[in-house]
Design a protein around this motif. Sequence first.
Motif, PDB file in Angstrom:
ATOM      1  N   LEU A  40       0.826  -1.206   0.000  1.00  0.00           N
ATOM      2  CA  LEU A  40       0.000   0.000   0.000  1.00  0.00           C
ATOM      3  C   LEU A  40       0.855   1.249   0.000  1.00  0.00           C
ATOM      4  O   LEU A  40       0.545   2.243  -0.681  1.00  0.00           O
ATOM      5  N   GLU A  41       1.932   1.236   0.807  1.00  0.00           N
ATOM      6  CA  GLU A  41       2.796   2.420   0.857  1.00  0.00           C
ATOM      7  C   GLU A  41       3.490   2.625  -0.492  1.00  0.00           C
ATOM      8  O   GLU A  41       3.646   3.780  -0.945  1.00  0.00           O
ATOM      9  N   ALA A  42       3.918   1.514  -1.117  1.00  0.00           N
ATOM     10  CA  ALA A  42       4.581   1.655  -2.415  1.00  0.00           C
ATOM     11  C   ALA A  42       3.633   2.243  -3.439  1.00  0.00           C
ATOM     12  O   ALA A  42       3.995   3.143  -4.199  1.00  0.00           O
ATOM     13  N   SER A  43       2.410   1.760  -3.433  1.00  0.00           N
ATOM     14  CA  SER A  43       1.431   2.309  -4.374  1.00  0.00           C
ATOM     15  C   SER A  43       1.136   3.768  -4.062  1.00  0.00           C
ATOM     16  O   SER A  43       0.984   4.598  -4.965  1.00  0.00           O
ATOM     17  N   ALA A  44       1.080   4.106  -2.739  1.00  0.00           N
ATOM     18  CA  ALA A  44       0.820   5.503  -2.376  1.00  0.00           C
ATOM     19  C   ALA A  44       1.983   6.394  -2.749  1.00  0.00           C
ATOM     20  O   ALA A  44       1.813   7.539  -3.184  1.00  0.00           O
ATOM     21  N   LEU A  45       3.232   5.900  -2.570  1.00  0.00           N
ATOM     22  CA  LEU A  45       4.407   6.705  -2.921  1.00  0.00           C
ATOM     23  C   LEU A  45       4.480   6.937  -4.415  1.00  0.00           C
ATOM     24  O   LEU A  45       4.949   7.984  -4.864  1.00  0.00           O
ATOM     25  N   LYS A  46       4.077   5.917  -5.172  1.00  0.00           N
ATOM     26  CA  LYS A  46       4.059   6.121  -6.602  1.00  0.00           C
ATOM     27  C   LYS A  46       3.118   7.236  -6.965  1.00  0.00           C
ATOM     28  O   LYS A  46       3.387   8.030  -7.862  1.00  0.00           O
ATOM     29  N   VAL A  47       2.005   7.291  -6.297  1.00  0.00           N
ATOM     30  CA  VAL A  47       1.034   8.340  -6.622  1.00  0.00           C
ATOM     31  C   VAL A  47       1.509   9.688  -6.102  1.00  0.00           C
ATOM     32  O   VAL A  47       1.432  10.709  -6.794  1.00  0.00           O
ATOM     33  N   ASN A  48       2.028   9.714  -4.838  1.00  0.00           N
ATOM     34  CA  ASN A  48       2.423  10.983  -4.192  1.00  0.00           C
ATOM     35  C   ASN A  48       3.779  10.781  -3.550  1.00  0.00           C
ATOM     36  O   ASN A  48       3.897  10.252  -2.451  1.00  0.00           O
ATOM     37  N   PRO A  49       4.916  11.198  -4.178  1.00  0.00           N
ATOM     38  CA  PRO A  49       6.246  10.981  -3.612  1.00  0.00           C
ATOM     39  C   PRO A  49       6.495  11.792  -2.354  1.00  0.00           C
ATOM     40  O   PRO A  49       7.374  11.465  -1.573  1.00  0.00           O
ATOM     41  N   MET A  50       5.708  12.816  -2.080  1.00  0.00           N
ATOM     42  CA  MET A  50       5.929  13.662  -0.897  1.00  0.00           C
ATOM     43  C   MET A  50       5.599  12.921   0.396  1.00  0.00           C
ATOM     44  O   MET A  50       5.955  13.374   1.480  1.00  0.00           O
ATOM     45  N   LEU A  51       4.939  11.789   0.337  1.00  0.00           N
ATOM     46  CA  LEU A  51       4.599  11.046   1.548  1.00  0.00           C
ATOM     47  C   LEU A  51       5.815  10.434   2.207  1.00  0.00           C
ATOM     48  O   LEU A  51       5.745  10.004   3.359  1.00  0.00           O
ATOM     49  N   VAL A  52       6.954  10.365   1.486  1.00  0.00           N
ATOM     50  CA  VAL A  52       8.169   9.802   2.092  1.00  0.00           C
ATOM     51  C   VAL A  52       8.619  10.670   3.245  1.00  0.00           C
ATOM     52  O   VAL A  52       8.932  10.181   4.341  1.00  0.00           O
TER      53      VAL A  52
ATOM     54  N   LEU B 134       6.820  12.774   4.965  1.00  0.00           N
ATOM     55  CA  LEU B 134       5.814  12.715   6.060  1.00  0.00           C
ATOM     56  C   LEU B 134       5.963  11.454   6.889  1.00  0.00           C
ATOM     57  O   LEU B 134       5.914  11.469   8.114  1.00  0.00           O
ATOM     58  N   THR B 135       6.227  10.324   6.201  1.00  0.00           N
ATOM     59  CA  THR B 135       6.374   9.053   6.931  1.00  0.00           C
ATOM     60  C   THR B 135       7.595   9.088   7.810  1.00  0.00           C
ATOM     61  O   THR B 135       7.593   8.630   8.963  1.00  0.00           O
ATOM     62  N   VAL B 136       8.708   9.603   7.260  1.00  0.00           N
ATOM     63  CA  VAL B 136       9.945   9.676   8.053  1.00  0.00           C
ATOM     64  C   VAL B 136       9.729  10.574   9.273  1.00  0.00           C
ATOM     65  O   VAL B 136      10.148  10.261  10.390  1.00  0.00           O
ATOM     66  N   ALA B 137       9.065  11.700   9.049  1.00  0.00           N
ATOM     67  CA  ALA B 137       8.822  12.631  10.173  1.00  0.00           C
ATOM     68  C   ALA B 137       7.949  11.984  11.243  1.00  0.00           C
ATOM     69  O   ALA B 137       8.173  12.129  12.446  1.00  0.00           O
ATOM     70  N   GLN B 138       6.922  11.225  10.843  1.00  0.00           N
ATOM     71  CA  GLN B 138       6.046  10.570  11.808  1.00  0.00           C
ATOM     72  C   GLN B 138       6.792   9.512  12.599  1.00  0.00           C
ATOM     73  O   GLN B 138       6.596   9.349  13.807  1.00  0.00           O
ATOM     74  N   ARG B 139       7.668   8.732  11.929  1.00  0.00           N
ATOM     75  CA  ARG B 139       8.372   7.669  12.628  1.00  0.00           C
ATOM     76  C   ARG B 139       9.445   8.218  13.559  1.00  0.00           C
ATOM     77  O   ARG B 139       9.784   7.596  14.547  1.00  0.00           O
ATOM     78  N   LEU B 140      10.009   9.342  13.181  1.00  0.00           N
ATOM     79  CA  LEU B 140      11.042   9.938  14.030  1.00  0.00           C
ATOM     80  C   LEU B 140      10.485  10.912  15.074  1.00  0.00           C
ATOM     81  O   LEU B 140      11.240  11.469  15.859  1.00  0.00           O
ATOM     82  N   SER B 141       9.174  11.125  15.100  1.00  0.00           N
ATOM     83  CA  SER B 141       8.593  12.122  16.023  1.00  0.00           C
ATOM     84  C   SER B 141       8.734  11.717  17.482  1.00  0.00           C
ATOM     85  O   SER B 141       8.879  12.561  18.354  1.00  0.00           O
ATOM     86  N   ASP B 142       8.693  10.396  17.793  1.00  0.00           N
ATOM     87  CA  ASP B 142       8.816   9.951  19.184  1.00  0.00           C
ATOM     88  C   ASP B 142      10.252   9.654  19.563  1.00  0.00           C
ATOM     89  O   ASP B 142      10.509   9.187  20.668  1.00  0.00           O
ATOM     90  N   LYS B 143      11.221   9.849  18.619  1.00  0.00           N
ATOM     91  CA  LYS B 143      12.616   9.569  18.919  1.00  0.00           C
ATOM     92  C   LYS B 143      13.490  10.799  18.816  1.00  0.00           C
ATOM     93  O   LYS B 143      14.573  10.846  19.408  1.00  0.00           O
ATOM     94  N   VAL B 144      13.077  11.768  18.036  1.00  0.00           N
ATOM     95  CA  VAL B 144      13.893  12.965  17.808  1.00  0.00           C
ATOM     96  C   VAL B 144      13.302  14.104  18.588  1.00  0.00           C
ATOM     97  O   VAL B 144      12.075  14.307  18.575  1.00  0.00           O
ATOM     98  N   GLN B 145      14.121  14.818  19.308  1.00  0.00           N
ATOM     99  CA  GLN B 145      13.715  15.996  20.060  1.00  0.00           C
ATOM    100  C   GLN B 145      14.426  17.204  19.474  1.00  0.00           C
ATOM    101  O   GLN B 145      15.632  17.174  19.252  1.00  0.00           O
ATOM    102  N   ILE B 146      13.681  18.228  19.281  1.00  0.00           N
ATOM    103  CA  ILE B 146      14.211  19.447  18.678  1.00  0.00           C
ATOM    104  C   ILE B 146      14.521  20.428  19.764  1.00  0.00           C
ATOM    105  O   ILE B 146      13.669  20.657  20.642  1.00  0.00           O
ATOM    106  N   MET B 147      15.668  21.014  19.776  1.00  0.00           N
ATOM    107  CA  MET B 147      16.087  22.014  20.760  1.00  0.00           C
ATOM    108  C   MET B 147      16.516  23.270  20.044  1.00  0.00           C
ATOM    109  O   MET B 147      17.204  23.208  19.027  1.00  0.00           O
ATOM    110  N   MET B 148      16.115  24.369  20.571  1.00  0.00           N
ATOM    111  CA  MET B 148      16.489  25.671  20.011  1.00  0.00           C
ATOM    112  C   MET B 148      17.709  26.162  20.763  1.00  0.00           C
ATOM    113  O   MET B 148      17.663  26.353  21.978  1.00  0.00           O
TER     114      MET B 148
END
Length: 528
Positions: free
Chosen positions: A466-478, A480-494
């Motif tokens: 499903l993801e492969a078919s979705a990426l073919k249709v919309n490459p920008m989802l890559v 978004l997916t990376v950001a979602q998976r890294l949201s609970d592991k990466v902390q942003i500091m200013m």
Amino acid sequence: MLFLRLLLFVVSFGFLGTAVAIVLYDLYLAFELNRILRLGERAPKDVAAEQTAGTPGEKAPLADTAAGTPPSGTGAPVTARAARPAFYLPPRSAGPRRAIRWSAAAKFVVLAALSSLLGKSILVVPDGFAAVRVSQISGVRPGTLYAGTHLLVPLVQRAQLFDIREKVYSTAASENPRDKGLEILTVEAREGLSVGLAVTVRYRLDPRHLDYVDANLPQPIEDEIVAPVVTSTFRDLAPNYIVRDVFSTKRDEFKQRATQAITARLGEDQIIVKEVLLRKVLLPEQYQQGLQGLLLKEQEDDQVTVDQSIEQKKVRIAESQAEAQKVRQIKRAEGDARTRVLMAQAESDSMQYTLPLKQKQIEQSKLEAEARKQTTIEDADAAAQARVKNAEAEAQAKVIDTKAEQQRRTLLAQTQNEETVRGAEAAAQAKVIDGKAEKERQDLLADAEANEIRLTAQAGAEKMQLEASALKVNPMLVQLTVAQRLSDKVQIMMVPTDGKFFFTNDVLKSAQAFPGLNDPPMRVGGKQ
């Protein structure tokens, strides 16, 4: 019945009032009718007089016309019929011009009389009273009418009521505001002194002989009979006693004799005497003073007599005490002498029996020693035999206890062996059952994990497709997916751009140098 009697009287007065009202009403109507008729008869006479006198002017023809006469100049005579007015009524014969209803009034009067007679024929005797019939023809009738309702013959018989409750007649011994209205009773004693008596007599009329009372005794009975009888009885008895007897020694006798005499005399007149009380006896003033002086003298004499008797008794007591002391001393001396003689005799007698008694005591001591020795030997033998028997009994008891203990231990060992065997068998069975259950549980867990891996792999493959078919249709989802998976592991500091001395710079550099240091460990089976 009392209500019926009252109702009959009310009805009789009502009938009588009705009769009077009818007669008065008819008389009033008759007088009014006569007055109206008299006014009608006077009117034509006045008109004729005016015609005869004549009136000037135009009134005369009018009067003639009103009177029914022809006009002037005709010469026709005026008749009486023509002179009557139109409202004139001819006079009637003499007598009342309206009939009075005497018959109706008479009927109501008769009804009133009958109701009144019926009411008077009913006699209601209240409680506490009785009555007798008194006939206008034959006098007092025998018999007593007690409380209740009775019938009388009206206009012939009447009832005489008597109070049959107990009454009290009292007299006073002297003038006293509390005894106001009571007769003062004074009697003459044997010495000729006047004594005042306060007396109370309870009496009542005998209801069985009220006809005799009404026919023969004067009324009122208390004033005419009871009072004279009581006063005369006490005045007749008083001269037989002296004053001292009346108020002290023979007072009860005086009262009893007066009670008997009053009861007998009033009983002849059908009066029942319940009780005669002699409340107070008032002595003459001089007698009271003399009596008080006499009492004082008697008291003084009694006091002197008592003192004298006391002194005599004291002398006798002293004499008796001296005689008793003398006798006690003599008796004491005689007793001491006899005591000494007896003691001497006892000592001499005791010396005669002392030696034989000592010998007997020695022999008795020897015999007691031999008896004690024999008793000791016998007791020792008995104790030895008892100890032997006790030892034998204890040995037998020990043998029996040993055998019992061995049997008990044998039974316990057998019981323990059996329990051990049974426990081992139960444990082996339990282990077998546990092994089978554990094996089944492991098999089930393995099957569950295999199913879980299979399903997870299938779900991952489908997801990747499903993801492969979705990426073919919309490459920008890559991204978004990376950001979602890294949201609970990466902390942003200013941090500031020129913060070279900021304390986290070294930490960030170390994290960038070792990128896999903070990754979570891999689980068995390929799941994170």
